[in-house]
Write an enzyme that holds these catalytic residues in place. Structure first.
Site, PDB file in Angstrom:
ATOM      1  N   ASP A  40     -15.376 -34.625  26.656  1.00  0.00           N
ATOM      2  CA  ASP A  40     -16.235 -33.466  26.471  1.00  0.00           C
ATOM      3  C   ASP A  40     -15.601 -32.233  27.137  1.00  0.00           C
ATOM      4  OD1 ASP A  40     -16.678 -33.779  29.209  1.00  0.00           O
ATOM      5  OD2 ASP A  40     -18.652 -34.689  28.945  1.00  0.00           O
ATOM      6  N   GLN A  41     -16.348 -31.168  27.250  1.00  0.00           N
ATOM      7  CA  GLN A  41     -15.825 -29.922  27.799  1.00  0.00           C
ATOM      8  C   GLN A  41     -15.411 -30.048  29.265  1.00  0.00           C
ATOM      9  OE1 GLN A  41     -18.508 -26.676  27.268  1.00  0.00           O
ATOM     10  NE2 GLN A  41     -16.967 -25.128  27.690  1.00  0.00           N
TER      11      GLN A  41
END
Length: 156
Positions: A40-41
């Site tokens: 994810d980020q």
């Protein structure tokens, strides 16, 4: 008296070794290299991917025991997940080499249950559990675990 203690000690060691061999047979390990697209980020493995990892481990565990998931489905047996638990201790990151250990929790009946542990080197990152049920694919009713699967599991 000393002979009796030695015999009991010997039996205890024998039982331990048999259980260790049995449970070693009931676990299987695979290696997972975390891909960039799985993060994810924050650069953590996205939580939904652990379900996929568990499935990879389960399929590999079955295959290692000589059980083909595809053959089960071709013979009218499906195994939907009915219970899932994941405990995240530390994040896995992009390019980590993970070891997923899948183990059978107990002998299957109408259901089959697996435990999972994901390590990075010797560090436990995640552990989890799934319970699947054996269903007839036509009528979707529960059935007992097929005998051929039980036989392959008990070959320890």
């Amino acid at each position: 008296m000393i002979l009796l203690l030695n015999i009991n000690f010997f039996l205890l060691i024998l039982c331990y070794l048999k259980l260790t061999l049995f449970y070693t047979f009931l676990e299987h390990k695979i290696e997972i290299l975390v891909r960039y697209s799985e993060t994810d980020q924050m650069s953590f493995v996205y939580h939904g991917n652990y379900v996929k990892y568990f499935e990879m481990g389960r399929i590999a565990w079955l295959k290692n025991k000589g059980i083909s998931y595809k053959d089960m489905e071709d013979n009218g047996i499906i195994n939907p997940v009915i219970d899932l638990q994941i405990n995240f201790r530390k994040p896995a990151l992009f390019d980590d080499k993970l070891i997923l250990t899948t183990s059978l929790k107990q002998s299957p009946s109408y259901m089959i249950e697996f435990n999972y542990q994901i390590h990075r080197e010797k560090e436990l990152l995640t552990h989890g559990y799934t319970r699947l049920i054996f269903l007839n694919s036509e009528n979707k009713k529960p059935i007992r675990c097929p005998d051929y699967i039980l036989e392959k599991i008990k070959m320890a």
